[in-house]
Motif scaffolding. Sequence first.
Motif, PDB file in Angstrom:
ATOM      1  N   ASN A  44     -79.239  13.268  27.171  1.00  5.04           N
ATOM      2  CA  ASN A  44     -80.403  14.015  26.702  1.00  5.04           C
ATOM      3  C   ASN A  44     -80.084  15.499  26.589  1.00  5.04           C
ATOM      4  OD1 ASN A  44     -81.243  15.346  29.386  1.00  5.04           O
ATOM      5  ND2 ASN A  44     -81.144  13.173  29.941  1.00  5.04           N
ATOM      6  N   PHE A  45     -81.080  16.288  26.223  1.00  6.73           N
ATOM      7  CA  PHE A  45     -80.896  17.729  26.066  1.00  6.73           C
ATOM      8  C   PHE A  45     -80.662  18.444  27.392  1.00  6.73           C
ATOM      9  CE2 PHE A  45     -83.529  16.732  22.301  1.00  6.73           C
ATOM     10  CZ  PHE A  45     -82.874  17.440  21.309  1.00  6.73           C
ATOM     11  N   GLY A  46     -81.151  17.860  28.479  1.00  3.94           N
ATOM     12  CA  GLY A  46     -81.181  18.590  29.739  1.00  3.94           C
ATOM     13  C   GLY A  46     -82.359  19.539  29.814  1.00  3.94           C
ATOM     14  N   PRO A 230     -83.080  31.375  24.152  1.00  6.72           N
ATOM     15  CA  PRO A 230     -83.941  30.233  24.477  1.00  6.72           C
ATOM     16  C   PRO A 230     -83.559  28.982  23.684  1.00  6.72           C
ATOM     17  CG  PRO A 230     -85.224  32.198  23.940  1.00  6.72           C
ATOM     18  CD  PRO A 230     -83.822  32.485  23.541  1.00  6.72           C
ATOM     19  N   SER A 231     -84.019  27.839  24.140  1.00  7.17           N
ATOM     20  CA  SER A 231     -83.915  26.626  23.335  1.00  7.17           C
ATOM     21  C   SER A 231     -84.770  26.809  22.085  1.00  7.17           C
ATOM     22  CB  SER A 231     -84.401  25.410  24.128  1.00  7.17           C
ATOM     23  OG  SER A 231     -83.555  25.191  25.234  1.00  7.17           O
ATOM     24  N   LEU A 232     -84.302  26.259  20.968  1.00 11.96           N
ATOM     25  CA  LEU A 232     -84.922  26.513  19.670  1.00 11.96           C
ATOM     26  C   LEU A 232     -85.571  25.245  19.130  1.00 11.96           C
ATOM     27  CD1 LEU A 232     -82.011  28.610  18.103  1.00 11.96           C
ATOM     28  CD2 LEU A 232     -83.986  29.432  19.409  1.00 11.96           C
ATOM     29  N   VAL A 271     -86.723  18.133  15.691  1.00 12.89           N
ATOM     30  CA  VAL A 271     -85.408  18.761  15.864  1.00 12.89           C
ATOM     31  C   VAL A 271     -85.503  19.964  16.792  1.00 12.89           C
ATOM     32  CG1 VAL A 271     -83.417  19.767  14.694  1.00 12.89           C
ATOM     33  CG2 VAL A 271     -84.749  17.965  13.565  1.00 12.89           C
ATOM     34  N   MET A 272     -84.645  19.935  17.811  1.00 12.87           N
ATOM     35  CA  MET A 272     -84.522  21.024  18.770  1.00 12.87           C
ATOM     36  C   MET A 272     -83.036  21.253  19.046  1.00 12.87           C
ATOM     37  SD  MET A 272     -87.599  20.243  21.470  1.00 12.87           S
ATOM     38  CE  MET A 272     -86.831  18.819  22.228  1.00 12.87           C
ATOM     39  N   ALA A 273     -82.729  22.423  19.572  1.00 14.65           N
ATOM     40  CA  ALA A 273     -81.345  22.757  19.897  1.00 14.65           C
ATOM     41  C   ALA A 273     -81.304  23.513  21.218  1.00 14.65           C
ATOM     42  CB  ALA A 273     -80.715  23.603  18.790  1.00 14.65           C
ATOM     43  N   SER A 274     -80.408  23.104  22.102  1.00 17.38           N
ATOM     44  CA  SER A 274     -80.223  23.799  23.371  1.00 17.38           C
ATOM     45  C   SER A 274     -78.741  24.025  23.595  1.00 17.38           C
ATOM     46  CB  SER A 274     -80.814  22.993  24.529  1.00 17.38           C
ATOM     47  OG  SER A 274     -80.112  21.771  24.710  1.00 17.38           O
ATOM     48  N   GLN A 275     -78.413  25.060  24.338  1.00 19.26           N
ATOM     49  CA  GLN A 275     -77.015  25.421  24.580  1.00 19.26           C
ATOM     50  C   GLN A 275     -76.659  25.194  26.041  1.00 19.26           C
ATOM     51  OE1 GLN A 275     -75.977  29.620  24.023  1.00 19.26           O
ATOM     52  NE2 GLN A 275     -74.092  28.993  22.990  1.00 19.26           N
ATOM     53  N   ASN A 276     -75.505  24.563  26.274  1.00 13.96           N
ATOM     54  CA  ASN A 276     -75.065  24.352  27.654  1.00 13.96           C
ATOM     55  C   ASN A 276     -74.156  25.487  28.122  1.00 13.96           C
ATOM     56  OD1 ASN A 276     -72.474  23.860  26.625  1.00 13.96           O
ATOM     57  ND2 ASN A 276     -72.621  21.639  26.831  1.00 13.96           N
ATOM     58  N   ILE A 281     -73.830  23.208  21.553  1.00 14.00           N
ATOM     59  CA  ILE A 281     -75.223  23.067  21.154  1.00 14.00           C
ATOM     60  C   ILE A 281     -75.584  21.591  21.075  1.00 14.00           C
ATOM     61  CG2 ILE A 281     -76.971  23.658  19.454  1.00 14.00           C
ATOM     62  CD1 ILE A 281     -75.656  26.096  20.730  1.00 14.00           C
ATOM     63  N   THR A 282     -76.539  21.168  21.890  1.00  8.74           N
ATOM     64  CA  THR A 282     -77.050  19.807  21.839  1.00  8.74           C
ATOM     65  C   THR A 282     -78.231  19.769  20.880  1.00  8.74           C
ATOM     66  OG1 THR A 282     -76.384  19.457  24.145  1.00  8.74           O
ATOM     67  CG2 THR A 282     -77.908  17.862  23.184  1.00  8.74           C
ATOM     68  N   VAL A 283     -78.212  18.795  19.964  1.00  5.93           N
ATOM     69  CA  VAL A 283     -79.192  18.729  18.890  1.00  5.93           C
ATOM     70  C   VAL A 283     -79.764  17.318  18.797  1.00  5.93           C
ATOM     71  CG1 VAL A 283     -79.598  19.062  16.410  1.00  5.93           C
ATOM     72  CG2 VAL A 283     -77.896  20.481  17.599  1.00  5.93           C
ATOM     73  N   GLY A 284     -81.026  17.203  18.491  1.00  3.06           N
ATOM     74  CA  GLY A 284     -81.645  15.902  18.265  1.00  3.06           C
ATOM     75  C   GLY A 284     -83.117  16.079  17.952  1.00  3.06           C
TER      76      GLY A 284
END
Length: 380
Positions: A44-46, A230-232, A271-276, A281-284
């Motif tokens: 998952n995105f976390g 931030p997460s987008l 659709v969202m994007a987060s950075q670890n 970049i995790t996308v889904g």
Amino acid sequence: MTKSALVIGAGIVGLATARALALRGYQVSVFDRSERAVGASIRNFGMIWPIGQPEGVLYERALRSRSIWTDVLQRSGCWYSQQGSLHMAYHADEWTVLQEFKEASQPTRPLALLSPEQTRERSSVVQPTGLLGSLYSADEMIVDPRQAIGSIPSYLAEQYGVTFHWNTAISRINYPKVWSGKRQWSADEIYVCSGVDFETLYPEAFAEAPITKCKVQMLRLEAQNGNIGPSLCGGLSLIHYKGFLSAPSLPQLLERYQQEKSEYMEWGIHVMASQNGLGEITVGDSHEYGLTFDPFDRTAVNALVLDYLRTFTTFPSYQIQQTWHGIYPKHTQGKTEWVISPESGVTVINGLGGAGMTLSFGLCEAVVAGTYQPLAGLHA
């Protein structure tokens, strides 16, 4: 005399349950069929995502879970980021929903409406073309689910003496005993946190339950230079998370999407994007529902996700590093979880849907403490 407890499953629900039991002085043993957790909890995105939860008990539970996450991650030495979330608007109806949500949420949530210029100050990778503004929320937190879910067992073992039995599939329960093949264990309390395994333990209860499975496709872009902030999130997320139901104009926005984004609606895509911590970049993601799924991922679905991602981001690279899918349990009647006692001494905790990372610590704390009350609330 010290009480004992057995927890079946080492995903986020099982780990949250084990922690809650250990803090109450139980001698805890956790069993998992694999050598480490490899299910939805690491796929998952976390995202710890309070903004997705409606006002009241669920929002407070999400905040409580975030507080526990922070404590656990700090103590276990895992990476996390508390930079909040940005929800961009490129159409007037999206901007209206964001304004209505902020108005309806005052003064409970730490929200701010930002101009296009202020939005770009928060995140330099936001697509400026056509941007009307954004909503910033300070509540949201990102963890690396692969690192966190992999590290928390060692932390629980060292801090609280929790015992983990890996590669041990529990195939039968007859309270107070559980069996894996010919081996058996017993305890004062047993908790079944088996995720999408509806077939092994109490299959009749699962067959009658208002619960199903959801398959999500996700992908990861290679590491980017710099911090995206931030997460987008794009506008499609507004119709996915039930927290936004407080916006009166949401039905009109949904109607437009159904007309203009029919492919996205068909596959349940937002659709969202987060950075670890590595800059990746995790996308889904997409959403398919049922009890059995095609094991093969759809390139066309990933293409739709990336196409929409480009409407609100300007990443230096969109090079795909990994693709995968996860499957999680979900309540079919809009409730937030499925908690039952199939026999005396046994509790099943399941059905958290896409909010497992956001709600599990708070939920399981309440279940173990005996303060849990079923809710009819909604979540993703």
